[in-house]
Design an enzyme around this catalytic site. Structure first.
Site, PDB file in Angstrom:
ATOM      1  N   PRO A 119      -3.397 -29.591   4.791  1.00  0.00           N
ATOM      2  CA  PRO A 119      -2.901 -28.326   5.382  1.00  0.00           C
ATOM      3  C   PRO A 119      -3.819 -27.230   5.212  1.00  0.00           C
ATOM      4  O   PRO A 119      -3.502 -26.156   4.498  1.00  0.00           O
ATOM      5  CB  PRO A 119      -1.591 -28.035   4.433  1.00  0.00           C
ATOM      6  CG  PRO A 119      -2.232 -28.749   2.969  1.00  0.00           C
ATOM      7  CD  PRO A 119      -3.017 -29.912   3.305  1.00  0.00           C
ATOM      8  N   CYS A 120      -4.840 -27.310   6.130  1.00  0.00           N
ATOM      9  CA  CYS A 120      -5.802 -26.106   6.334  1.00  0.00           C
ATOM     10  C   CYS A 120      -5.042 -24.756   6.897  1.00  0.00           C
ATOM     11  O   CYS A 120      -5.628 -23.671   6.735  1.00  0.00           O
ATOM     12  CB  CYS A 120      -6.884 -26.542   7.296  1.00  0.00           C
ATOM     13  SG  CYS A 120      -6.505 -27.104   8.613  1.00  0.00           S
TER      14      CYS A 120
END
Length: 153
Positions: A119-120
């Site tokens: 989850p950047c």
């Protein structure tokens, strides 16, 4: 290589995998190749659709990704950011042991091969602004809004 395309609220996503695990999750404009399924792309497709429906907050998938030691460290640390939470690029740099590597952390995020799953999109500017998402700030905002709506209190 195996691949599968799924239609999501944010558009078409391509899921790629080897026999060992997932190699890529990315947004696409159209199907670029014939689909070839295996267990990794099928499980990822199911879990991504659950995520978009607000039913999944954590992914249980097998990865087969390659990166520099630094990128791998950043991608590993990204997976520790809780659903519905955000941290700054500076905080992420601190977490990977190099407080001055804010730009390098941004670069590692940009090259993240497994968008959404790693989850950047949960990394934001130090001032709270939505910056630096390779797929576009509009998608980043949508993903964060989805998670905020579905965070269990």
């Amino acid at each position: 290589m195996y691949n599968r395309y799924i239609e999501t609220p944010l558009g078409l996503i391509r899921i790629k995998a080897s026999d060992r695990g997932l190699t890529e999750i990315s947004f696409r404009q159209k199907n670029e190749e014939e689909q070839r399924f295996n267990k990794h792309v099928d499980v990822a497709a199911k879990q991504l659709m659950e995520y978009f429906a607000g039913l999944r907050q954590e992914f249980q998938l097998t990865y087969d990704i390659i990166g520099t030691d630094f990128r791998m460290k950043v991608w590993h640390e990204l997976q520790k950011i809780s659903y519905g939470s955000t941290i700054s690029y500076k905080e992420l740099a601190i977490r990977v042991g190099n407080p001055k590597a804010v730009r390098a952390v941004g670069g590692a995020n940009h090259w993240n091969p497994l968008g959404i799953v790693i989850p950047c999109h949960r990394v934001i500017g130090a001032d709270g602004s939505l910056v630096g998402y390779a797929e576009g700030i509009d998608k980043k905002k949508w993903l964060l809004d989805l998670e905020n709506r579905n965070t269990k209190q």
